[in-house]
Design an enzyme around this catalytic site. Structure first.
Site, PDB file in Angstrom:
ATOM      1  N   ASP A  74       0.806  -1.226   0.000  1.00  0.00           N
ATOM      2  CA  ASP A  74       0.000   0.000   0.000  1.00  0.00           C
ATOM      3  C   ASP A  74       0.839   1.275   0.000  1.00  0.00           C
ATOM      4  O   ASP A  74       0.412   2.302   0.514  1.00  0.00           O
ATOM      5  CB  ASP A  74      -0.956   0.033   1.214  1.00  0.00           C
ATOM      6  CG  ASP A  74      -1.804  -1.210   1.294  1.00  0.00           C
ATOM      7  OD1 ASP A  74      -2.264  -1.670   0.242  1.00  0.00           O
ATOM      8  OD2 ASP A  74      -1.990  -1.730   2.409  1.00  0.00           O
ATOM      9  N   LYS A  77       2.258   2.187  -5.032  1.00  0.00           N
ATOM     10  CA  LYS A  77       3.052   1.731  -6.187  1.00  0.00           C
ATOM     11  C   LYS A  77       2.308   1.889  -7.503  1.00  0.00           C
ATOM     12  O   LYS A  77       2.893   2.177  -8.525  1.00  0.00           O
ATOM     13  CB  LYS A  77       3.425   0.246  -6.033  1.00  0.00           C
ATOM     14  CG  LYS A  77       4.324  -0.060  -4.882  1.00  0.00           C
ATOM     15  CD  LYS A  77       4.635  -1.542  -4.810  1.00  0.00           C
ATOM     16  CE  LYS A  77       3.458  -2.390  -4.382  1.00  0.00           C
ATOM     17  NZ  LYS A  77       2.985  -2.191  -3.016  1.00  0.00           N
ATOM     18  N   GLY A 118      -3.652  -4.386  -4.453  1.00  0.00           N
ATOM     19  CA  GLY A 118      -4.700  -3.434  -4.804  1.00  0.00           C
ATOM     20  C   GLY A 118      -4.040  -2.135  -5.197  1.00  0.00           C
ATOM     21  O   GLY A 118      -3.471  -1.443  -4.367  1.00  0.00           O
ATOM     22  N   HIS A 119      -4.046  -1.846  -6.476  1.00  0.00           N
ATOM     23  CA  HIS A 119      -3.410  -0.621  -6.950  1.00  0.00           C
ATOM     24  C   HIS A 119      -4.478   0.381  -7.350  1.00  0.00           C
ATOM     25  O   HIS A 119      -5.266   0.119  -8.249  1.00  0.00           O
ATOM     26  CB  HIS A 119      -2.497  -0.926  -8.150  1.00  0.00           C
ATOM     27  CG  HIS A 119      -1.302  -1.738  -7.780  1.00  0.00           C
ATOM     28  ND1 HIS A 119      -0.620  -2.512  -8.689  1.00  0.00           N
ATOM     29  CD2 HIS A 119      -0.672  -1.896  -6.607  1.00  0.00           C
ATOM     30  CE1 HIS A 119       0.393  -3.098  -8.069  1.00  0.00           C
ATOM     31  NE2 HIS A 119       0.378  -2.744  -6.807  1.00  0.00           N
ATOM     32  N   GLN A 164       2.552  -6.203  -3.095  1.00  0.00           N
ATOM     33  CA  GLN A 164       2.878  -6.177  -1.657  1.00  0.00           C
ATOM     34  C   GLN A 164       4.091  -5.290  -1.391  1.00  0.00           C
ATOM     35  O   GLN A 164       4.306  -4.338  -2.103  1.00  0.00           O
ATOM     36  CB  GLN A 164       3.107  -7.605  -1.110  1.00  0.00           C
ATOM     37  CG  GLN A 164       1.822  -8.436  -1.044  1.00  0.00           C
ATOM     38  CD  GLN A 164       1.354  -8.925  -2.406  1.00  0.00           C
ATOM     39  OE1 GLN A 164       2.098  -9.551  -3.143  1.00  0.00           O
ATOM     40  NE2 GLN A 164       0.111  -8.640  -2.748  1.00  0.00           N
TER      41      GLN A 164
END
Ligand code: IMP
Length: 422
Positions: free
Chosen positions: A15, A18, A42-43, A225
């Site tokens: 988080d 990225k 989750g981007h 991650q």
């Protein structure tokens, strides 16, 4: 002529922002490659007034003409791929998937959920996306791979081979998940619905990447991650199940030389799920960081735990991840604070943690953080366009961090949008 391979990694517990950074750099690269993890990532990407969240496919799917590749070490969530392919199609991006990439089965998610449930207070706080159980099968040499999605017969044979699916069903039953277990024929049927969609996208991604490099193309490997969640360097069991350092690329693509290894860090620290977090602020400071930084998980919606920037952990991540430069995100969130703390040492068993020490679970659990206080700037910086335009205190903060960890900070994020990257 040969092109270059670069890497972009999170240096904390995921988080770090990225997605936005890959997107920001995206135009500089011919292809973006996901090499580890699965739909646990989750981007969040914001372009103009549109917000996209990607979990499984590289962040380049929102860029027209971008080539996006999923490598053989990423565990594939077929439903998520289906949803994100729609975004890629709308945006005019290309997606290619490695034929050998392992598939996450519905039963892997049941096992993940079941294990968490019976663990009660000891639960890891996984994303429930079946990551651990599917990597177990990968390393046990029995996973189903994307290339197997050719016929129902082939899938059923695989699921039957050495009692594979029967074992999975027994485990899921033991973990109390019996109501939701699909039978072997149902699972084969479920898998076959993705066959037509997946097959045209399959490639040997290792050969493909090498070919691109030979043609002089530049490739960016995008980590999911963060280094502190790495199975080997993180504090087990509170880690994910994949290699989050550049070693994850070397071990799956056979590429060992990288032009750049860009580490992404937030200007503070967050963590979702359980596990040690030395600089956590379970108080008004943590609340303020969560509120100002909208710190809620992009994958699970869970509130993130928040705390000050941990320079001991960042330095460790830079070392074990072979980071060559840093990008700092969310500097604007610190604009509200008159004083900013950074953790510059841990006391472990009464003495200072040495710079070369491994931050094992025990060190992380028992570490007492020692802070250095820096001056805040208390000015809005979200409209700025150049690092030179930042207030002196903000530049001093960046210099302090960079000197401490021994890496240059080349880019700074001051807001969620593409244009807010200095
Ligand atoms: P898993 O990867 O779903 O097995 O979860 C293991 C641990 O990693 C949990 O603490 C998760 O919250 C954390 N985790 C996994 N992926 C991410 C991510 O992309 N961002 C933040 N935390 C993650």
């Amino acid at each position: 002529m040969t092109g270059t391979a670069s890497v972009l990694l999170g240096t904390q517990w995921g988080d770090e922002g990225k997605g936005k950074i890959t997107d920001g750099y995206g135009g500089d690269y011919d292809a973006i490659v996901r090499f580890n993890g699965g739909a646990n990532a989750g981007h969040t990407l914001i372009v103009g007034d549109k917000r996209y969240v990607t979990h499984m496919l590289p962040s380049g799917i929102i860029r027209q003409g971008q080539i996006n590749i999923v490598g053989p070490g990423a565990v594939c969530d077929l439903e998520m791929i289906r949803d994100e392919l729609k975004i890629a199609e709308t945006m005019g991006a290309t997606v290619l998937l490695d034929r050998s990439a392992p598939i996450v089965l519905p039963i892997h998610k049941l096992i993940d959920r079941g294990r968490e449930k019976i663990s009660g207070a000891q639960a890891i706080g996984t994303t429930a996306r079946g990551i651990g159980p599917s990597y177990e099968d990968f390393w046990a040499r029995r996973c189903l791979r994307l290339g197997d999605l050719t016929s129902k017969k082939r899938i059923e044979e695989h699921l039957r081979d050495r009692e594979y699916y029967i074992e999975k069903m027994a485990l899921a039953t033991h973990l109390g998940q019996y109501d939701d277990i699909a039978s072997l024929p149902q699972t084969a049927e479920w898998l076959m619905q993705f066959s037509e969609m997946i097959r045209p996208l399959l490639v040997d991604s290792r050969a493909y990447v090498l070919k691109l490099l030979k043609q002089g193309k530049d490739i960016l490997f995008e980590g999911a991650q963060g280094i502190l969640l790495d199975t080997i360097f993180g504090a087990q069991p509170f880690t994910t199940s994949s290699v989050c350092t550049p070693a994850g690329i070397s071990s799956t693509f056979g590429i060992y030389n990288f032009a750049k290894v860009i580490g992404v860090t937030k200007a503070y620290t967050t963590r979702v799920g359980a596990g040690p977090f030395p600089t956590e602020q379970d108080n008004e400071v943590g609340e303020q960081l969560r509120r100002e930084g909208s710190e809620f998980g992009a994958t699970t919606g869970r509130p993130r735990r928040c705390g000050w920037l941990d320079l001991v952990a960042l330095k460790y991540a830079c070392r074990v991840g072979n980071i060559t430069e840093l990008t700092m995100t969310k500097l604007d969130i610190l604009s509200e604070f008159s004083e900013i703390k950074v953790c510059t040492d841990y006391l472990f068993e009464g003495t200072s943690v040495q710079p070369h020490e491994t931050l094992t679970g025990r060190v992380m659990r028992e570490a007492e953080p020692y802070y250095t206080t820096l001056a805040g700037w208390e000015k809005d910086i979200s409209h700025l366009q150049r690092i030179e335009g930042l207030p002196t205190e903000a530049r001093d903060f960046l210099t302090y961090v960079s000197d401490f960890v021994g890496r240059p900070i080349t880019h700074v994020g001051v807001g969620p949008e593409r244009r807010q990257l200095l």
